[in-house]
Design an enzyme around this catalytic site. Structure first.
Site, PDB file in Angstrom:
ATOM      1  N   ILE A 230       0.860  -1.174   0.000  1.00 27.71           N
ATOM      2  CA  ILE A 230       0.000   0.000   0.000  1.00 27.71           C
ATOM      3  C   ILE A 230       0.907   1.238   0.000  1.00 27.71           C
ATOM      4  O   ILE A 230       1.803   1.354   0.837  1.00 27.71           O
ATOM      5  CB  ILE A 230      -0.939   0.016   1.218  1.00 27.71           C
ATOM      6  N   LYS A 231       0.644   2.127  -0.947  1.00 27.27           N
ATOM      7  CA  LYS A 231       1.466   3.337  -1.048  1.00 27.27           C
ATOM      8  C   LYS A 231       0.910   4.434  -0.144  1.00 27.27           C
ATOM      9  O   LYS A 231      -0.260   4.786  -0.236  1.00 27.27           O
ATOM     10  CB  LYS A 231       1.509   3.841  -2.494  1.00 27.27           C
TER      11      LYS A 231
END
Length: 368
Positions: free
Chosen positions: A144-145
């Site tokens: 997840i960025k």
């Protein structure tokens, strides 16, 4: 029969750097091109961002059927977007799963999905959405960025402590990089103290490059320092790598490593060269080095296959990189101020296509 040397594949086999593709859409998966990049060129992961999704969803009809179907139950464009994105990320993660399974504890094979860029300065909602996306994608090889903004540092630490793989994005400066690396370490320590297994947690710190030179080069030209044009980003990256080697060593890190922790690798991002005066593969060639990642646009991968020169240059002349940054500072250019301005601009550069993407989805829904 002679075998043609694959320059891109050599970067990992010979120099231990992982090349990821900075692009994901349905067409590249449907046509088999992504699988070919994995099998033939040794591409070892993938990244996405709002601008990439905006181009993919707005420009063609590949997503129209799903948009129509999802809109029957929920017409909110953001909810529709994330349903589309999750579907793509799951498919890409499945394609990369053999790469993830190649090495112990999944050294590569990750695919990244970003939280909403509208949350870039919102710690509480960032961690909430990171949890939601992690659970919704439901793949151990997803990252997840989260943007590496000051308000989101606690969200990064919290996510890591909960066992969520994180790609920290929008890093432009050395001070912020160091804060992010320690947030990762603190997250691991919190997770370990809470009884969390930390041997499967992975993270990268995405240091953006070409935008640094685009911003700094005109300032250098104004000051008559043309000899340093095109060098600020690479000097910053080499210096960051020195920090990485220091941070992920010593007694504090060794305690985590003994529990199976992996270092948070530096990832070179924004590596498509935007300056026609310099070589199109410069941000790949100059930053090849062990235990790092470079996420590369498709056009740059093609260019490197054609005329790239693979060699370990990241570890060469670190003192020269420091001297370049010192000369730039002496000229009155504050690289930390530059990094903060680039961070602000970077948020806008992701917010703008994201808002356009939501508008495009709304238009597609209203046409039905």
């Amino acid at each position: 029969m002679t075998t043609t040397l694959n320059r891109v594949k050599m970067i990992h086999t010979d120099f231990k750097q992982s090349i990821w593709l900075d692009f994901i859409d349905r067409a590249i998966m449907r046509t088999g091109k992504l699988k070919n990049l994995i099998d033939e060129d040794g591409i070892r992961g993938g990244t996405s961002n709002p601008a990439i999704f905006e181009q993919a969803i707005s420009a063609n009809s590949d997503y129209d059927e799903d948009i129509e179907e999802f809109a029957k139950f929920d017409a909110d464009p953001e909810n529709i977007f994330y349903q589309l994105a999750i579907k793509d990320i799951q498919a890409a993660a499945d394609l990369f799963m053999p790469v993830y399974n190649e090495e112990v504890d999944g050294a590569d094979g990750y695919v990244s999905l970003e939280v909403s860029p509208l949350l870039a300065l919102d710690e509480k909602n960032t961690i909430a959405q990171a949890r939601e996306l992690w659970q919704a994608v439901d793949r151990k090889n997803v990252m997840i960025k989260i943007p590496g903004t000051l308000p989101c540092l606690p969200a990064i630490k919290k996510a890591i402590s909960e066992g969520i793989n994180i790609n920290v994005t929008l890093i432009f400066g050395l001070e912020r990089y160091e804060e992010i690396a320690y947030a990762y370490i603190e997250g691991l320590e919190l997770g370990l103290a809470a009884g969390q297994k930390i041997n499967r947690i992975a993270s990268v710190a995405s240091f953006f490059l070409s935008r640094i030179d685009l911003f700094v080069d005109p300032l250098l030209e104004e000051k008559g320092l043309v000899e340093f044009k095109g060098k600020a980003a690479i000097a910053s990256a080499k210096t960051a790598y020195g920090l990485y080697r220091t941070i992920f060593s010593g007694e504090r890190w060794e305690k985590l490593a003994a529990a199976g922790a992996k270092p948070q690798r530096l990832l070179w991002a924004s590596t498509g060269n935007k300056n026609p005066e310099t070589k199109d593969t410069v941000y790949v060639e100059e930053l090849i080095g062990p235990d790092t990642v470079n996420t590369v646009p498709l056009s740059t991968i093609d260019a490197f296959k054609d005329h790239g020169l693979p060699a370990n240059r990241l570890e060469q002349q670190p003192e020269h990189a420091l001297a370049i940054l010192e000369s730039i500072a002496q000229a009155g250019i504050d690289m930390e101020e530059v990094s903060l301005q680039l961070e602000t601009e970077g948020i806008i550069k992701f917010e703008t296509p994201y808002k356009q993407l939501l508008l495009s989805i709304t238009e597609k829904v209203n046409k039905k």
